[in-house]
Every structure is written in C-alpha cells, then in structure tokens.
Write an enzyme that holds these catalytic residues in place. Structure first.
Site, PDB file in Angstrom:
ATOM      1  N   ARG A 120      96.310  44.884  -3.758  1.00 39.56           N
ATOM      2  CA  ARG A 120      95.992  45.323  -5.124  1.00 39.56           C
ATOM      3  C   ARG A 120      94.599  45.953  -5.232  1.00 39.56           C
ATOM      4  O   ARG A 120      93.898  45.779  -6.223  1.00 39.56           O
ATOM      5  CB  ARG A 120      96.111  44.158  -6.116  1.00 39.56           C
ATOM      6  CG  ARG A 120      97.501  43.534  -6.160  1.00 39.56           C
ATOM      7  CD  ARG A 120      98.559  44.511  -6.648  1.00 39.56           C
ATOM      8  NE  ARG A 120      99.879  43.933  -6.589  1.00 39.56           N
ATOM      9  CZ  ARG A 120     100.752  44.088  -5.582  1.00 39.56           C
ATOM     10  NH1 ARG A 120     100.409  44.863  -4.554  1.00 39.56           N
ATOM     11  NH2 ARG A 120     101.920  43.521  -5.602  1.00 39.56           N
ATOM     12  N   CYS A 173     100.633  41.498 -14.670  1.00 40.66           N
ATOM     13  CA  CYS A 173     100.029  40.284 -14.107  1.00 40.66           C
ATOM     14  C   CYS A 173      98.507  40.329 -14.277  1.00 40.66           C
ATOM     15  O   CYS A 173      97.875  41.337 -13.959  1.00 40.66           O
ATOM     16  CB  CYS A 173     100.382  40.148 -12.631  1.00 40.66           C
ATOM     17  SG  CYS A 173     102.096  39.680 -12.349  1.00 40.66           S
ATOM     18  N   GLU A 231      93.399  40.501 -11.428  1.00 45.09           N
ATOM     19  CA  GLU A 231      94.063  41.746 -11.053  1.00 45.09           C
ATOM     20  C   GLU A 231      93.842  42.756 -12.184  1.00 45.09           C
ATOM     21  O   GLU A 231      93.752  43.949 -11.966  1.00 45.09           O
ATOM     22  CB  GLU A 231      95.545  41.501 -10.828  1.00 45.09           C
ATOM     23  CG  GLU A 231      96.317  42.702 -10.335  1.00 45.09           C
ATOM     24  CD  GLU A 231      97.745  42.327  -9.925  1.00 45.09           C
ATOM     25  OE1 GLU A 231      98.672  43.046 -10.351  1.00 45.09           O
ATOM     26  OE2 GLU A 231      97.929  41.344  -9.196  1.00 45.09           O
TER      27      GLU A 231
END
Length: 294
Positions: free
Chosen positions: A173, A217, A288
């Site tokens: 990520r 998320c 994130e």
C-alpha cells in the site's frame, strides 16, 4: 475557510488563469471525496492534458503555494478547515491506448474501467489509476504493482520521468510516488486475460459497507498476518461512534460517514481505535488512509 483565503484564491486564479481547463476558486472538497468530508481549497484546477498539469504544479511551486493531487477521492481525509492551496484534479487525464496485451492510460482513468479490461484483481476498488499506483492498491487477489510496465510521473524539477517497475519502490500500500509526492501522469499496464468480474464484485459487496460514504480501509494490516479489521472487531469496537463517524458494523476496518461527520470526528475515532488495539494486542495500527496536511 480561514482568514486570507479569499486573497489566496484570487492569487491562484491570477497565476493559473491562462491555462486550459476548469479552474474554480474556493471549491468545497467534500463532494470530490468518497468520504464526503472536507472544507474548501483555495482553488481546484482540472487540467485537460499532462502538460497543463505539469505547468500548474511548476507555477504553484514557484509562487510558494502548497498543492496536492486529487483522483477519485478515495483513501483520503481532508480537514474541516480545507486546504490552503491548489488541488489538481486528474478527471481530465483519461487517455487510453491499447496495443495487444499492453495498455497506456492517463492517471484519471477510473480503476473500474481498467479492471473490466484485464486488471481483474482490482475489481471493486474505487478511485483512479494514478491514485491506485501511488498507493499500490490491491485486494487479496493481487495489487496493481504486479501489472505495471512503466509509470510517467512529474519530478520536482518539472521534468517528466518514466519509471521502470523497479524504480517505483512499490511496497504494501505504498510507492515512491506516494512517499515523495510525485504526481503520476500516465501508466503502462500489462493486461491479464479477462475474467468474469461478477464473483469478485459480489465478494466485496458482502464484505464491505458499500451503502455509506467511507474512504475504504482505514488501517494497514499489520505484518504479523492478522488483519486490522479482525483486531478492531476483537476489541468490540464495531459501532463505536463519535459524531456522525462510526466504525462499521459490517467491516471493522471501515469508518463510515452517517451523514454529517467531520474530519475531526474521524480523527478522534481513529485515535480511539489505535489506542484500544495497542492496549489489547500490543499492535499499533498504521493508517492506510491519507490525512491531508499530516
């Protein structure tokens, strides 16, 4: 917006007014994000070409204005006070050239379109190709890094550089483009054989709260193999709420906007989740989600 915003917006309009494309002063950013949260920017510019985007960045830098990119507005939390500078939308950068198994797309192409054409592992992820590359978006079926052939991005000097996959610095990520804030302009992808996307989309619909505004998320999964959602769930935090920001009952790694959530509500809830999980499990959940200005 804070005092002086009008002067800043007018100054940005003067700097950019001769460039092609749409330019709006004191633009409310909440409607441009999947969270539907955030204040106003001094200006929002939608360049129609990669050259126009590069020129806008060069001008903003030379006049001391902060700037940032905005793709599909997912994975993003904009402060209630807004952004005191220039926001560059990639909505106009939707070039598409296909040759065999290779695809060259502009940063503003919706990720859903690329998924339908041959990046099936990314099915159901919102946002645009540029943002997906910057954060190395993916699912349990794979990430976009696995299909990248090259990435064109703008260097701090104003020059466009073509990065090979090895130069992109892809990690979980994350990427060089996110870490160094290098605007992604275009991407070359190697397509996979097309598959039926319906099972993947049904899987995401069952596991995620798609009926409420969110940024996807919020936390990265920790490296020990446990998922952030599982840890949050085990702490009994589903349904935890501050203002109109709530930890989803459907998926604990989602914070949803019940209608009038503020960025400050979300951040307070993030703090509560992190503090609780580290107290219960000794694991600090890293974001994130990108919080603008941090």
């Amino acid at each position: 917006m804070e005092a002086g915003a009008g002067d800043g917006a007018r100054a940005l309009l003067r700097i950019l007014r001769d460039l092609p494309g749409g330019l709006r002063a004191e633009e409310l950013l909440a409607p441009h994000t999947t969270f539907r949260i955030g204040g106003r920017a001094f200006a929002l510019y939608e360049p129609p070409t990669e050259d126009a985007l590069a020129e806008a960045v060069v001008r903003a830098r030379s006049h001391g204005f902060p700037w940032r990119m905005l793709g599909g507005g997912s994975k993003l939390l904009i402060p209630d006070r807004g952004f005191p500078g220039l926001v560059l939308s990639t909505a106009g950068l939707r070039s598409w050239h296909e040759e065999g198994e290779f695809l060259r797309v502009g940063a503003g192409v919706p990720l859903a379109r690329v998924a339908r054409r041959g990046a099936w592992a990314l099915a159901g992820i919102p946002g645009t190709v540029g943002g997906a590359v910057a954060m190395n978006a993916g699912t349990r079926h794979g990430s976009i890094a696995e299909q990248v052939v090259w990435v064109q991005a703008l260097l701090p000097t104003g020059r466009v550089h073509t990065f090979s996959p090895a130069e992109c610095g892809f990690t979980y990520r994350d990427s060089l483009f996110r870490r160094l804030r290098l605007p992604v302009l275009a991407v070359g992808l190697r397509l996979q054989p097309c598959q039926d996307l319906a099972p993947f989309l049904r899987e995401r619909a069952k596991s995620q709260p798609l009926g409420l505004p969110s940024a996807g998320c919020v936390f990265r999964n920790p490296p020990d193999g446990r998922s952030a959602g599982w840890l949050i769930d085990q702490c009994g935090l589903k349904g935890a709420r501050i203002g109109d920001a709530v930890v989803s009952e459907h998926h604990a790694n989602f914070i949803c906007n019940l209608g009038h959530a503020r960025a400050s509500d979300v951040l307070e809830l993030v703090d509560r989740v992190q503090d609780t999980v580290v107290s219960e499990f000794g694991v600090w959940l890293k974001l994130e989600l990108e919080v603008v200005g941090e």
